[in-house]
Design a protein around this motif. Structure first.
Motif, PDB file in Angstrom:
ATOM      1  N   THR A   1      -1.574   9.709   6.743  1.00  0.00           N
ATOM      2  CA  THR A   1      -2.111   8.353   6.656  1.00  0.00           C
ATOM      3  C   THR A   1      -1.263   7.494   5.736  1.00  0.00           C
ATOM      4  O   THR A   1      -1.522   6.315   5.579  1.00  0.00           O
ATOM      5  CB  THR A   1      -3.551   8.357   6.108  1.00  0.00           C
ATOM      6  N   THR A   2      -0.262   8.101   5.113  1.00  0.00           N
ATOM      7  CA  THR A   2       0.626   7.444   4.144  1.00  0.00           C
ATOM      8  C   THR A   2      -0.148   6.908   2.937  1.00  0.00           C
ATOM      9  O   THR A   2       0.202   5.873   2.386  1.00  0.00           O
ATOM     10  CB  THR A   2       1.456   6.309   4.785  1.00  0.00           C
ATOM     11  N   THR A   3      -1.199   7.648   2.531  1.00  0.00           N
ATOM     12  CA  THR A   3      -1.919   7.252   1.316  1.00  0.00           C
ATOM     13  C   THR A   3      -1.138   7.679   0.075  1.00  0.00           C
ATOM     14  O   THR A   3      -0.853   6.871  -0.805  1.00  0.00           O
ATOM     15  CB  THR A   3      -3.341   7.859   1.303  1.00  0.00           C
TER      16      THR A   3
ATOM     17  N   THR B   1      -5.003   2.860   2.315  1.00  0.00           N
ATOM     18  CA  THR B   1      -4.017   3.958   2.319  1.00  0.00           C
ATOM     19  C   THR B   1      -2.908   3.696   1.294  1.00  0.00           C
ATOM     20  O   THR B   1      -1.727   3.877   1.567  1.00  0.00           O
ATOM     21  CB  THR B   1      -3.379   4.221   3.704  1.00  0.00           C
ATOM     22  N   GLY B   2      -3.366   3.300   0.100  1.00  0.00           N
ATOM     23  CA  GLY B   2      -2.404   2.923  -0.946  1.00  0.00           C
ATOM     24  C   GLY B   2      -1.965   4.094  -1.802  1.00  0.00           C
ATOM     25  O   GLY B   2      -0.818   4.495  -1.788  1.00  0.00           O
ATOM     26  N   GLY B   3      -2.903   4.644  -2.575  1.00  0.00           N
ATOM     27  CA  GLY B   3      -2.564   5.829  -3.339  1.00  0.00           C
ATOM     28  C   GLY B   3      -2.526   5.671  -4.847  1.00  0.00           C
ATOM     29  O   GLY B   3      -2.422   6.666  -5.565  1.00  0.00           O
TER      30      GLY B   3
ATOM     31  N   THR C   1       0.823  -1.218   0.000  1.00  0.00           N
ATOM     32  CA  THR C   1       0.000   0.000   0.000  1.00  0.00           C
ATOM     33  C   THR C   1       0.859   1.272   0.000  1.00  0.00           C
ATOM     34  O   THR C   1       0.529   2.263   0.646  1.00  0.00           O
ATOM     35  CB  THR C   1      -1.014   0.051   1.167  1.00  0.00           C
ATOM     36  N   THR C   2       1.972   1.206  -0.752  1.00  0.00           N
ATOM     37  CA  THR C   2       2.818   2.394  -0.877  1.00  0.00           C
ATOM     38  C   THR C   2       2.270   3.333  -1.941  1.00  0.00           C
ATOM     39  O   THR C   2       2.061   4.519  -1.697  1.00  0.00           O
ATOM     40  CB  THR C   2       4.267   1.988  -1.208  1.00  0.00           C
ATOM     41  N   GLY C   3       2.081   2.792  -3.136  1.00  0.00           N
ATOM     42  CA  GLY C   3       1.508   3.616  -4.199  1.00  0.00           C
ATOM     43  C   GLY C   3       2.523   4.377  -5.029  1.00  0.00           C
ATOM     44  O   GLY C   3       2.153   5.212  -5.852  1.00  0.00           O
TER      45      GLY C   3
HETATM   46  K     K Z   1       0.600   4.865   0.298  1.00  0.00           K
END
Ligand code: K
Ligand code: K
Lengths: 483, 483
Positions: free
Chosen positions: A315-317, A220-222, A112-114
């Protein structure tokens, strides 16, 4: 080490992933994407074939109680295998030029880094885009549920494993039976998914776009479906809906469970939640002031972009509804500093996590008290509960290893010749599972230009960050492999 | 709190500083610098007058055993008063435009940071330049000697205070009597000073320049006499001599003592020294490779500039013999990362310090071992000696507070509108007592352009960094002021 049992579980995981390949393949047929359909079905059939064969060979292997060591190996190996097989459709369909790119995109999805190596997303087959978003959703589910439920169900040693993927200072037991817990968390995750998809469609998004963005938000991926991320829609409604759901996804899911079951008291008293909201409020305030009169002429508009990007970073989205690299430096610095915070424990968010920051701040204060009264004993309490010394120790160690890993990755990235801010933010954004960064990897740019060894390094950083540093690094200690 | 005793000691310190003002004033007369002479004598006479009056009032105040709390207050208050009175000649002579600038330059001197707000150093009166370098030398002496000797001599509670200014994991008692130790360390400091000054004169520097550069080197300060720092001389001999003495000044002075008394075994076995040298070697290697063929055409020349700047950064001296901001990014990143290291404990260097990094790395490894064997007990040893848990705790707390303070200062600096790298490196370079940074505060630039509130903030950062965070922050806890 119970290698056979580990292989058996991983084989099941592989079959599950392959089943999703078949679903995406079916979607590809629906969208008349011949090449993608071929890739998904070939991948799916092959992986199911190999997986089922492995399971048949290991049919007599009863799920036994795995040791902690088995657990660590299993978790890391599961993620590695998931990434390697998950990357196959990208590679077969030639959505990306190399297998390293395919791996980068897949680990970026599952973790879920994106962060992306794909420049023209809109040119991809829709089924590939859907698979890309689906890796987020599955990864996010894995983060919230897998470690709490499926692994113990398979007989793995129980609660100590939870430390690997849901490490707050204490593992908060919601219900006596852990699989029950997992089921409820999974209902919440599904509930968020349905609600958000509906709200986005209400805001004018197509079913396809809304599903993809929903997957990316609740995990919270992005990842998005458009080359310009959420900027594409330029809708205050969509911005605010996504902001709210990003913030919700960054909150501990056990608090959501309590809130939904009417147990409000612990929710309102939760110090991690309060701190998280205070940080969001302060960061939004500073960014709004910084943006007003410089980028936007009204406080309203500044607030909309400020709160969206603050939520996206904490949220690290990693969604972007604006090119924040064109913002005044102060607003950018606020986002940069949020890279050192991260979401709440027990959420799909990454990073250091708010509860760790609270614990370490309290410990720092305690150390000052010890300087004044060296012989006194000061306890460290969170939500009224004392936190054991060895947990504080583990969190201190985590923080040091996190910063050290970030600086080490920065050094490796910088060998490729990029400037310091690009190198530093590439490291922080992958280790913290955020997505975009600063310099050459801003919200309108991507990671495609990096040489292959940097992509492998950043892929490793995403995995190490997602598995909370220790889980991966412990495999590299000689003690781990000693009998 | 024994306020009277504290004031008495600070009054003595003030008289000592004022005596040095008189010496600089005499020098000003010799150099026919009327304005500077007037400033130094006015300041010196006034300060001695006030100081002696205070001492006369407090004449019956016997030096009593001060408490730990008194000690913390005394250390911080001494530094603050030293800075405030040390700044007077700059202000009176109008060497700098505002008192905030004078304070910045003075704290930068005493803390051996070497960050400057003066653009044209060569235009200053020579006596003012000498005072500026002298603040380094006195500050460096203070760091090595004051806390170990003068304070206990005055009856302050003893060894626990040493934690304030010489905090390795353990305070290493060299000789039974602490004043003896201090005397030897002071001889070594003086010996380095004489040797370096002679070597620099041998290399063609004038007596005046060699003395100034010597003061700045042995204190790991970094102030010079030329606008272009050490670049001015463009001499391989001077570069190498300074490199060697910077590296020597970054080593624990108790090791120098042992080495000079022929006690080689603990020196060769010291893990902090070994780690320090390995980091220097690796950083120099990477920087040399990065510079060769890009900035310089030979490995020899690249090595000279690489090792000089690596030594300058790791020892937190901050001299520059080249504009490293024109280097390839990789070489710059190496210097940037050294900002997170710092010198050895018991040296005049600042920063986090090598021994803390070693301790935290070992603790991180231990944490992994605990994950594998949760019920085992793993000790943490440095140089064969076990390090107590509460010391590891204190170091962990230090690291977190260091990083947190650095990020907080970054935020404040960035409110002035500078870019992120300028803000971040301004914070790291002042907190680590290094001197120059990156962005707008590179080796050919200075801190003059910052607004006044940023100068005050960075002045505070220099003080907090120099006094190892805790010493200053503890004064801001309510518990400190409780009876
Ligand atoms: K992310
Ligand atoms: K310095």
């Amino acid at each position: 080490m119970h290698y056979k049992a580990i292989i058996k579980i991983i084989a099941i995981l592989q079959v599950v992933i392959a089943a999703f390949h078949l679903i995406c393949g079916t979607m590809a047929i629906y969208f008349k994407e011949a090449n993608a359909a071929y890739s998904f079905f070939l991948s799916g059939v092959l992986l199911i074939g190999i997986g089922v064969s492995a399971l048949r060979i290991l049919i007599d292997e009863r799920p036994k109680t795995l040791s902690t060591k088995d657990g660590f190996l299993l978790v890391t190996a599961s993620w590695v295998v998931a990434v390697l097989v998950g990357a196959i459709p990208y590679h077969l369909s030639e959505a990306v030029p190399t297998y390293a790119d395919a791996v980068f995109e897949t680990i970026s999805g599952f973790s879920t880094t994106g962060a992306s190596v794909i420049s023209d997303i809109e040119a991809l087959p829709k089924s590939i885009i859907f698979w890309r978003s689906l890796t987020h959703w599955l990864g996010g589910m894995g983060i919230v549920v897998l470690a709490v439920a499926i692994l113990p169900l398979l007989g793995i040693g129980g609660i100590q494993l939870i430390q690997a993927e849901a490490p707050g200072p204490t593992v908060d037991k919601l219900t006596p039976r852990i699989t029950e817990t997992a089921k409820y968390l999974w209902y919440i995750y599904l509930g968020f998914t349905v609600a958000l998809a509906a709200l986005l469609m209400f805001g004018g998004m197509s079913l396809f776009d809304s599903l993809n963005h929903t997957f990316a938000t609740v995990a919270t991926g992005g990842f998005g479906t458009k080359n310009t991320s959420v900027m594409h829609y330029d809708s205050a409604y969509i911005d605010y809906v996504l902001t709210i759901f990003m913030l919700l996804s960054g909150i501990n899911f056990s608090l959501h469970f309590r809130f939904l079951t009417g147990n409000l008291k612990p929710v309102l008293a939760d110090s991690e939640l309060k701190t998280y909201l205070v940080i969001v409020a302060l960061a939004t305030l500073i960014a709004t002031v910084s943006l007003t009169g410089t980028v936007y002429d009204s406080y309203e508009k500044s607030f909309r972009y400020a709160v969206f990007n603050v939520a996206s970073f904490i949220t690290t989205t990693g969604f972007a509804n604006d090119d924040y690299e064109k913002w005044p430096f102060l607003a950018q610095t606020v986002l940069f500093l949020l890279m050192f915070v991260g979401g709440c424990s027990g959420s799909t968010g990454g990073g250091i996590k708010v509860i760790r920051i609270i614990t370490l701040l309290k410990q720092g204060l305690n150390e000052m008290k010890y300087l004044i009264h060296p012989r006194a004993v000061f306890s460290l309490r969170i939500n009224g509960q004392p936190v054991k010394k060895n947990i504080v120790y583990a969190i201190s160690g985590f923080f040091f290893l996190y910063i050290t890993t970030a600086l080490f990755v920065t050094l490796i990235v910088s060998t490729s010749g990029v400037d310091m801010m690009t190198a530093l933010s590439a490291s922080l954004t992958t280790l913290g599972n955020i997505g975009p960064g600063f310099g050459l990897i801003g919200p309108t740019e991507n990671f495609a230009f990096f040489p292959e060894y940097v992509k492998w390094t950043l892929s490793a950083a995403m995995l190490i960050g997602r598995l909370e540093i220790y889980t991966v690094l412990v495999l590299f200690t000689p003690m781990f492999w000693k009998r």
